[in-house]
Design an enzyme around this catalytic site. Sequence first.
Site, PDB file in Angstrom:
ATOM      1  N   TYR A 168     -27.848 -30.375 -46.214  1.00  0.00           N
ATOM      2  CA  TYR A 168     -27.732 -31.686 -46.864  1.00  0.00           C
ATOM      3  C   TYR A 168     -28.204 -32.755 -45.889  1.00  0.00           C
ATOM      4  CZ  TYR A 168     -25.731 -35.958 -48.734  1.00  0.00           C
ATOM      5  OH  TYR A 168     -25.570 -37.239 -49.193  1.00  0.00           O
ATOM      6  N   GLU A 172     -31.876 -39.373 -50.149  1.00  0.00           N
ATOM      7  CA  GLU A 172     -31.102 -38.135 -50.005  1.00  0.00           C
ATOM      8  C   GLU A 172     -31.939 -36.902 -50.331  1.00  0.00           C
ATOM      9  OE1 GLU A 172     -26.751 -37.466 -51.615  1.00  0.00           O
ATOM     10  OE2 GLU A 172     -28.166 -36.669 -53.074  1.00  0.00           O
TER      11      GLU A 172
END
Length: 361
Positions: free
Chosen positions: A100, A183
Amino acid sequence: MKFLEYEAKKIFSEYGIPVPKSVLIRTPEELSGQMDRLGSEFVLKAQVDVGGRGKAGGILMADRKNGVATAKELFGKTIKCLPVREVLAEERLPIQHEYYLSVAVDRSTKEALVLFADAGGVDIESLAKNSPDAVRRVSIPLLMHDLPPFMIRDLLGKAPKEIGPVINKLYRVFCEKDAILAEINPLVTTPAGVFAADAKLIIDDNALGRQGITANRDLTEREREAEKHGFSYVELDGSIGVIGNGAGLTMATLDLIEFYGSQAANFLDVGGGAEQERVMQAVKLVAAVPSVKVIVVNLLGGITRCDEVARGIIQADVSQPVIVRLAGTNEEEGRKLLDGKGYRMLNTMDQVVKAAVEAVQ
Ligand code: GDP
Ligand code: MN
Protein backbone atom coordinates in the site's frame (compact mmCIF):
# COMPACT_ATOMS: atom_id res chain seq x y z
CA MET A 1 -12.13 16.18 -7.75
CA LYS A 2 -11.75 12.44 -7.80
CA PHE A 3 -10.24 10.86 -10.90
CA LEU A 4 -11.25 7.47 -12.20
CA GLU A 5 -8.63 4.72 -12.08
CA TYR A 6 -7.71 4.96 -15.76
CA GLU A 7 -7.37 8.75 -15.60
CA ALA A 8 -5.19 8.50 -12.50
CA LYS A 9 -3.07 5.76 -14.09
CA LYS A 10 -2.49 7.93 -17.14
CA ILE A 11 -1.17 10.72 -14.93
CA PHE A 12 0.90 8.34 -12.79
CA SER A 13 2.51 6.83 -15.89
CA GLU A 14 3.39 10.31 -17.18
CA TYR A 15 5.50 10.56 -14.05
CA GLY A 16 7.21 7.27 -14.80
CA ILE A 17 5.21 5.00 -12.49
CA PRO A 18 4.81 1.61 -14.24
CA VAL A 19 1.18 0.65 -14.89
CA PRO A 20 -0.20 -2.55 -16.49
CA LYS A 21 -0.93 -2.65 -20.23
CA SER A 22 -4.55 -1.73 -20.72
CA VAL A 23 -7.34 -0.63 -23.02
CA LEU A 24 -10.42 1.37 -22.09
CA ILE A 25 -13.63 0.03 -23.57
CA ARG A 26 -17.15 1.46 -23.68
CA THR A 27 -18.92 -1.61 -25.07
CA PRO A 28 -18.21 -5.34 -24.55
CA GLU A 29 -17.68 -5.81 -28.30
CA GLU A 30 -14.79 -3.33 -28.34
CA LEU A 31 -12.83 -5.88 -26.36
CA SER A 32 -12.75 -8.51 -29.13
CA GLY A 33 -10.39 -6.49 -31.33
CA GLN A 34 -8.16 -5.48 -28.42
CA MET A 35 -7.51 -8.76 -26.61
CA ASP A 36 -4.24 -9.41 -28.46
CA ARG A 37 -2.70 -6.47 -26.66
CA LEU A 38 -3.51 -7.83 -23.22
CA GLY A 39 -2.17 -11.38 -23.28
CA SER A 40 -4.06 -14.57 -22.56
CA GLU A 41 -5.53 -13.57 -19.20
CA PHE A 42 -6.75 -10.17 -18.17
CA VAL A 43 -8.71 -8.22 -15.59
CA LEU A 44 -11.84 -6.22 -16.33
CA LYS A 45 -12.29 -3.25 -14.02
CA ALA A 46 -15.43 -1.09 -13.81
CA GLN A 47 -14.50 2.58 -13.98
CA VAL A 48 -16.86 3.96 -11.38
CA ASP A 49 -16.21 6.48 -8.69
CA VAL A 50 -16.54 4.19 -5.64
CA GLY A 51 -14.09 2.58 -3.24
CA GLY A 52 -13.85 -1.19 -2.82
CA ARG A 53 -14.96 -2.07 -6.33
CA GLY A 54 -13.45 -5.51 -5.95
CA LYS A 55 -15.73 -6.43 -3.07
CA ALA A 56 -18.72 -4.81 -4.80
CA GLY A 57 -18.27 -7.04 -7.87
CA GLY A 58 -16.67 -4.39 -10.08
CA ILE A 59 -13.55 -6.39 -10.90
CA LEU A 60 -13.73 -9.60 -12.93
CA MET A 61 -11.02 -11.93 -14.16
CA ALA A 62 -11.31 -13.03 -17.78
CA ASP A 63 -9.51 -14.78 -20.62
CA ARG A 64 -9.71 -14.78 -24.40
CA LYS A 65 -12.50 -17.34 -24.47
CA ASN A 66 -14.89 -15.67 -22.03
CA GLY A 67 -13.61 -12.07 -22.39
CA VAL A 68 -16.52 -10.52 -24.28
CA ALA A 69 -19.13 -12.40 -22.23
CA THR A 70 -17.46 -11.33 -18.98
CA ALA A 71 -17.34 -7.75 -20.22
CA LYS A 72 -21.06 -7.98 -21.01
CA GLU A 73 -21.70 -9.13 -17.47
CA LEU A 74 -19.73 -6.20 -16.05
CA PHE A 75 -21.43 -3.60 -18.27
CA GLY A 76 -24.77 -4.97 -17.10
CA LYS A 77 -24.03 -4.22 -13.46
CA THR A 78 -24.52 -1.22 -11.24
CA ILE A 79 -21.78 -0.85 -8.64
CA LYS A 80 -23.08 0.84 -5.50
CA CYS A 81 -25.81 2.61 -7.51
CA LEU A 82 -23.52 3.67 -10.38
CA PRO A 83 -24.00 2.19 -13.85
CA VAL A 84 -20.86 0.80 -15.52
CA ARG A 85 -20.22 2.88 -18.63
CA GLU A 86 -16.48 2.36 -19.01
CA VAL A 87 -14.33 -0.68 -18.31
CA LEU A 88 -10.57 -0.82 -18.09
CA ALA A 89 -9.29 -4.10 -19.51
CA GLU A 90 -5.82 -4.82 -18.19
CA GLU A 91 -3.23 -7.52 -18.62
CA ARG A 92 -3.40 -9.82 -15.61
CA LEU A 93 -0.28 -9.32 -13.55
CA PRO A 94 1.39 -12.31 -11.91
CA ILE A 95 1.37 -10.65 -8.49
CA GLN A 96 4.05 -11.71 -6.01
CA HIS A 97 3.22 -9.28 -3.25
CA GLU A 98 0.78 -6.39 -2.68
CA TYR A 99 1.83 -3.18 -0.91
CA TYR A 100 0.00 0.00 0.00
CA LEU A 101 1.33 3.45 -0.87
CA SER A 102 -0.26 6.86 -0.50
CA VAL A 103 0.53 10.53 -0.17
CA ALA A 104 -2.05 12.68 1.55
CA VAL A 105 -2.36 16.03 3.26
CA ASP A 106 -1.40 15.92 6.91
CA ARG A 107 -3.72 18.54 8.31
CA SER A 108 -2.07 18.66 11.71
CA THR A 109 1.44 19.46 10.47
CA LYS A 110 0.35 21.07 7.17
CA GLU A 111 2.74 18.76 5.38
CA ALA A 112 2.53 15.82 3.02
CA LEU A 113 2.01 12.48 4.76
CA VAL A 114 3.47 9.47 2.97
CA LEU A 115 2.15 6.07 4.05
CA PHE A 116 3.61 2.75 3.03
CA ALA A 117 2.40 -0.64 4.19
CA ASP A 118 3.65 -4.18 3.69
CA ALA A 119 0.13 -5.43 3.09
CA GLY A 120 -1.81 -3.83 0.26
CA GLY A 121 -5.04 -4.54 -1.53
CA VAL A 122 -6.79 -4.35 1.80
CA ASP A 123 -8.57 -1.60 3.59
CA ILE A 124 -5.79 0.58 5.05
CA GLU A 125 -7.89 1.76 7.99
CA SER A 126 -8.35 -1.77 9.32
CA LEU A 127 -4.69 -2.61 8.69
CA ALA A 128 -3.59 0.45 10.66
CA LYS A 129 -5.88 -0.64 13.46
CA ASN A 130 -5.04 -4.34 13.56
CA SER A 131 -1.33 -4.31 12.74
CA PRO A 132 -0.03 -0.75 13.23
CA ASP A 133 3.58 -1.89 12.74
CA ALA A 134 2.88 -2.85 9.15
CA VAL A 135 2.08 0.78 8.27
CA ARG A 136 4.98 3.23 8.15
CA ARG A 137 4.65 6.97 7.71
CA VAL A 138 6.73 10.07 7.16
CA SER A 139 5.72 13.70 7.08
CA ILE A 140 7.45 16.08 4.72
CA PRO A 141 7.16 19.85 4.12
CA LEU A 142 5.48 20.50 0.78
CA LEU A 143 8.34 22.75 -0.28
CA MET A 144 10.61 19.72 -0.81
CA HIS A 145 10.72 18.55 -4.43
CA ASP A 146 11.92 15.06 -3.63
CA LEU A 147 11.75 12.71 -0.70
CA PRO A 148 15.21 12.40 0.85
CA PRO A 149 16.67 8.86 0.58
CA PHE A 150 16.57 8.30 4.35
CA MET A 151 12.80 8.84 4.38
CA ILE A 152 12.34 6.36 1.55
CA ARG A 153 14.48 3.83 3.46
CA ASP A 154 12.39 4.35 6.59
CA LEU A 155 9.19 3.84 4.63
CA LEU A 156 10.39 0.72 2.83
CA GLY A 157 11.72 -1.19 5.81
CA LYS A 158 12.43 -4.67 4.39
CA ALA A 159 10.39 -4.13 1.21
CA PRO A 160 12.26 -4.31 -2.13
CA LYS A 161 14.38 -1.24 -2.92
CA GLU A 162 12.98 -1.05 -6.45
CA ILE A 163 9.83 0.43 -4.89
CA GLY A 164 11.79 3.51 -3.76
CA PRO A 165 11.58 5.43 -7.04
CA VAL A 166 7.82 4.81 -7.24
CA ILE A 167 7.37 6.41 -3.82
CA ASN A 168 9.24 9.50 -4.95
CA LYS A 169 7.32 9.70 -8.21
CA LEU A 170 3.97 9.48 -6.44
CA TYR A 171 5.12 12.25 -4.10
CA ARG A 172 5.87 14.40 -7.16
CA VAL A 173 2.44 13.72 -8.63
CA PHE A 174 0.95 14.76 -5.32
CA CYS A 175 2.87 18.05 -5.20
CA GLU A 176 2.64 19.07 -8.82
CA LYS A 177 -1.02 18.17 -9.28
CA ASP A 178 -2.17 19.93 -6.09
CA ALA A 179 -3.56 16.63 -4.87
CA ILE A 180 -5.14 15.98 -1.53
CA LEU A 181 -4.67 12.24 -2.04
CA ALA A 182 -2.55 10.14 -4.40
CA GLU A 183 -2.85 6.43 -3.65
CA ILE A 184 -1.68 3.12 -5.10
CA ASN A 185 -3.47 0.20 -3.48
CA PRO A 186 -2.18 -2.29 -4.30
CA LEU A 187 1.30 -1.48 -5.48
CA VAL A 188 2.46 -4.89 -6.63
CA THR A 189 5.71 -6.69 -7.28
CA THR A 190 5.88 -9.13 -10.22
CA PRO A 191 8.76 -10.95 -11.92
CA ALA A 192 8.71 -8.06 -14.44
CA GLY A 193 9.03 -5.37 -11.77
CA VAL A 194 6.83 -3.07 -9.73
CA PHE A 195 3.40 -1.91 -10.97
CA ALA A 196 0.57 0.31 -9.82
CA ALA A 197 -2.28 -2.24 -10.00
CA ASP A 198 -4.80 0.37 -8.85
CA ALA A 199 -4.68 4.17 -8.78
CA LYS A 200 -6.56 6.87 -6.97
CA LEU A 201 -6.07 10.60 -7.31
CA ILE A 202 -8.05 13.40 -5.75
CA ILE A 203 -7.16 16.95 -6.70
CA ASP A 204 -8.05 19.90 -4.50
CA ASP A 205 -11.15 21.52 -6.02
CA ASN A 206 -9.65 24.92 -5.32
CA ALA A 207 -6.75 24.08 -7.64
CA LEU A 208 -8.78 22.87 -10.64
CA GLY A 209 -8.48 26.21 -12.46
CA ARG A 210 -4.73 26.32 -11.97
CA GLN A 211 -4.50 22.72 -13.15
CA GLY A 212 -6.60 23.51 -16.23
CA ILE A 213 -9.23 20.92 -15.34
CA THR A 214 -12.97 21.25 -15.77
CA ALA A 215 -14.89 18.91 -13.52
CA ASN A 216 -17.41 16.63 -15.24
CA ARG A 217 -18.06 13.91 -12.73
CA ASP A 218 -20.42 11.02 -13.06
CA LEU A 219 -22.86 11.77 -10.28
CA THR A 220 -25.70 9.43 -9.44
CA GLU A 221 -29.08 10.84 -10.39
CA ARG A 222 -29.76 11.59 -6.75
CA GLU A 223 -26.43 13.35 -6.28
CA ARG A 224 -27.26 15.57 -9.25
CA GLU A 225 -30.71 16.24 -7.83
CA ALA A 226 -29.21 17.08 -4.43
CA GLU A 227 -26.74 19.47 -6.01
CA LYS A 228 -29.60 21.24 -7.76
CA HIS A 229 -31.35 21.86 -4.42
CA GLY A 230 -28.14 22.87 -2.67
CA PHE A 231 -28.17 19.90 -0.27
CA SER A 232 -24.97 18.23 0.87
CA TYR A 233 -25.64 14.60 0.06
CA VAL A 234 -23.54 11.44 0.27
CA GLU A 235 -24.35 7.75 -0.31
CA LEU A 236 -22.95 5.02 1.94
CA ASP A 237 -23.35 1.27 2.43
CA GLY A 238 -25.80 0.85 5.31
CA SER A 239 -29.59 0.86 5.58
CA ILE A 240 -30.49 3.99 7.55
CA GLY A 241 -31.29 7.26 5.77
CA VAL A 242 -30.17 10.37 7.67
CA ILE A 243 -31.40 13.94 7.38
CA GLY A 244 -29.87 16.67 9.51
CA ASN A 245 -29.31 20.39 9.42
CA GLY A 246 -25.73 21.55 9.64
CA ALA A 247 -22.67 19.38 9.01
CA GLY A 248 -21.99 18.99 12.74
CA LEU A 249 -25.39 17.62 13.68
CA THR A 250 -25.50 15.41 10.60
CA MET A 251 -22.04 13.94 11.31
CA ALA A 252 -22.88 13.44 14.97
CA THR A 253 -25.96 11.49 13.91
CA LEU A 254 -23.80 9.27 11.70
CA ASP A 255 -21.33 8.72 14.52
CA LEU A 256 -24.12 7.68 16.85
CA ILE A 257 -25.46 5.20 14.28
CA GLU A 258 -21.98 3.64 14.08
CA PHE A 259 -21.78 3.69 17.86
CA TYR A 260 -24.94 1.60 18.08
CA GLY A 261 -23.47 -0.85 15.57
CA SER A 262 -25.27 0.11 12.39
CA GLN A 263 -24.54 2.12 9.25
CA ALA A 264 -26.16 4.89 7.27
CA ALA A 265 -27.32 4.27 3.69
CA ASN A 266 -26.98 7.93 2.89
CA PHE A 267 -27.07 11.31 4.58
CA LEU A 268 -28.34 14.70 3.62
CA ASP A 269 -27.67 18.06 5.20
CA VAL A 270 -30.59 20.38 4.38
CA GLY A 271 -28.66 23.46 5.48
CA GLY A 272 -30.24 26.46 7.16
CA GLY A 273 -33.87 27.57 7.05
CA ALA A 274 -35.46 24.32 5.97
CA GLU A 275 -38.97 25.19 4.87
CA GLN A 276 -41.70 22.68 4.05
CA GLU A 277 -40.89 22.28 0.35
CA ARG A 278 -37.18 21.71 0.96
CA VAL A 279 -37.80 19.19 3.71
CA MET A 280 -40.23 17.33 1.48
CA GLN A 281 -37.62 17.15 -1.28
CA ALA A 282 -34.94 16.04 1.17
CA VAL A 283 -37.07 13.21 2.57
CA LYS A 284 -38.06 12.02 -0.91
CA LEU A 285 -34.48 12.08 -2.10
CA VAL A 286 -33.16 10.07 0.83
CA ALA A 287 -36.05 7.60 0.57
CA ALA A 288 -35.38 7.00 -3.14
CA VAL A 289 -32.35 4.82 -2.38
CA PRO A 290 -33.52 1.19 -2.34
CA SER A 291 -31.24 0.25 0.57
CA VAL A 292 -32.88 2.81 2.89
CA LYS A 293 -35.10 0.87 5.30
CA VAL A 294 -35.79 3.62 7.82
CA ILE A 295 -35.16 7.37 7.91
CA VAL A 296 -33.88 9.42 10.82
CA VAL A 297 -34.70 13.12 10.74
CA ASN A 298 -32.63 15.01 13.29
CA LEU A 299 -33.19 18.74 13.04
CA LEU A 300 -32.56 21.63 15.32
CA GLY A 301 -35.01 24.46 14.89
CA GLY A 302 -33.54 27.92 15.06
CA ILE A 303 -34.31 29.73 11.88
CA THR A 304 -35.83 26.41 10.88
CA ARG A 305 -39.33 26.05 12.27
CA CYS A 306 -40.28 22.61 13.49
CA ASP A 307 -43.88 22.86 12.23
CA GLU A 308 -42.58 23.57 8.70
CA VAL A 309 -40.35 20.54 8.96
CA ALA A 310 -43.23 18.37 10.16
CA ARG A 311 -45.39 19.50 7.22
CA GLY A 312 -42.55 18.67 4.82
CA ILE A 313 -42.16 15.17 6.26
CA ILE A 314 -45.89 14.54 6.07
CA GLN A 315 -46.11 15.88 2.53
CA ALA A 316 -43.24 13.64 1.36
CA ASP A 317 -45.35 10.64 2.42
CA VAL A 318 -42.64 8.03 1.81
CA SER A 319 -43.08 4.30 2.32
CA GLN A 320 -40.26 3.83 4.85
CA PRO A 321 -40.81 4.67 8.54
CA VAL A 322 -39.55 8.16 9.41
CA ILE A 323 -38.34 8.64 12.98
CA VAL A 324 -38.07 12.25 14.00
CA ARG A 325 -36.26 14.35 16.52
CA LEU A 326 -37.12 18.03 16.32
CA ALA A 327 -35.96 20.54 18.87
CA GLY A 328 -36.40 24.29 19.02
CA THR A 329 -38.74 26.81 17.46
CA ASN A 330 -42.39 25.65 17.30
CA GLU A 331 -41.42 22.21 18.54
CA GLU A 332 -44.82 21.50 20.09
CA GLU A 333 -46.70 22.40 16.92
CA GLY A 334 -44.44 20.11 14.97
CA ARG A 335 -45.05 17.30 17.44
CA LYS A 336 -48.82 17.67 17.19
CA LEU A 337 -48.76 17.55 13.40
CA LEU A 338 -46.58 14.44 13.37
CA ASP A 339 -48.53 12.70 16.14
CA GLY A 340 -51.71 13.30 14.18
CA LYS A 341 -50.30 11.42 11.19
CA GLY A 342 -48.78 8.57 13.19
CA TYR A 343 -45.12 9.53 12.91
CA ARG A 344 -42.78 8.76 15.79
CA MET A 345 -41.23 11.86 17.28
CA LEU A 346 -38.72 11.27 20.08
CA ASN A 347 -37.00 13.76 22.33
CA THR A 348 -33.32 13.07 21.97
CA MET A 349 -30.87 12.19 19.28
CA ASP A 350 -29.92 9.10 21.24
CA GLN A 351 -33.51 7.87 21.20
CA VAL A 352 -34.09 8.37 17.47
CA VAL A 353 -30.85 6.70 16.51
CA LYS A 354 -31.47 3.74 18.83
CA ALA A 355 -34.99 3.35 17.46
CA ALA A 356 -33.70 3.41 13.86
CA VAL A 357 -30.95 0.89 14.58
CA GLU A 358 -33.50 -1.43 16.22
CA ALA A 359 -35.81 -1.02 13.24
CA VAL A 360 -33.20 -2.30 10.77
CA GLN A 361 -31.88 -5.18 12.89
P1 GDP B 1 -10.55 -1.79 -5.69
O1 GDP B 1 -11.30 -2.94 -5.12
O2 GDP B 1 -11.47 -0.73 -6.24
O3 GDP B 1 -9.54 -1.23 -4.75
O4 GDP B 1 -9.76 -2.36 -6.98
P2 GDP B 1 -8.24 -2.86 -7.21
O5 GDP B 1 -7.81 -2.39 -8.53
O6 GDP B 1 -7.37 -2.50 -6.05
O7 GDP B 1 -8.38 -4.44 -7.31
C1 GDP B 1 -8.78 -5.23 -6.19
C2 GDP B 1 -7.95 -6.48 -6.11
O8 GDP B 1 -8.05 -7.22 -7.32
C3 GDP B 1 -6.45 -6.23 -5.94
O9 GDP B 1 -6.09 -6.00 -4.60
C4 GDP B 1 -5.85 -7.50 -6.49
O10 GDP B 1 -5.78 -8.49 -5.49
C5 GDP B 1 -6.84 -7.93 -7.55
N1 GDP B 1 -6.27 -7.56 -8.86
C6 GDP B 1 -6.40 -6.41 -9.53
N2 GDP B 1 -5.67 -6.42 -10.67
C7 GDP B 1 -5.05 -7.62 -10.71
C8 GDP B 1 -4.14 -8.27 -11.62
O11 GDP B 1 -3.74 -7.73 -12.64
N3 GDP B 1 -3.73 -9.54 -11.30
C9 GDP B 1 -4.17 -10.17 -10.18
N4 GDP B 1 -3.73 -11.42 -9.94
N5 GDP B 1 -5.00 -9.62 -9.30
C10 GDP B 1 -5.44 -8.36 -9.56
MN1 MN C 1 -7.58 -0.82 -4.76
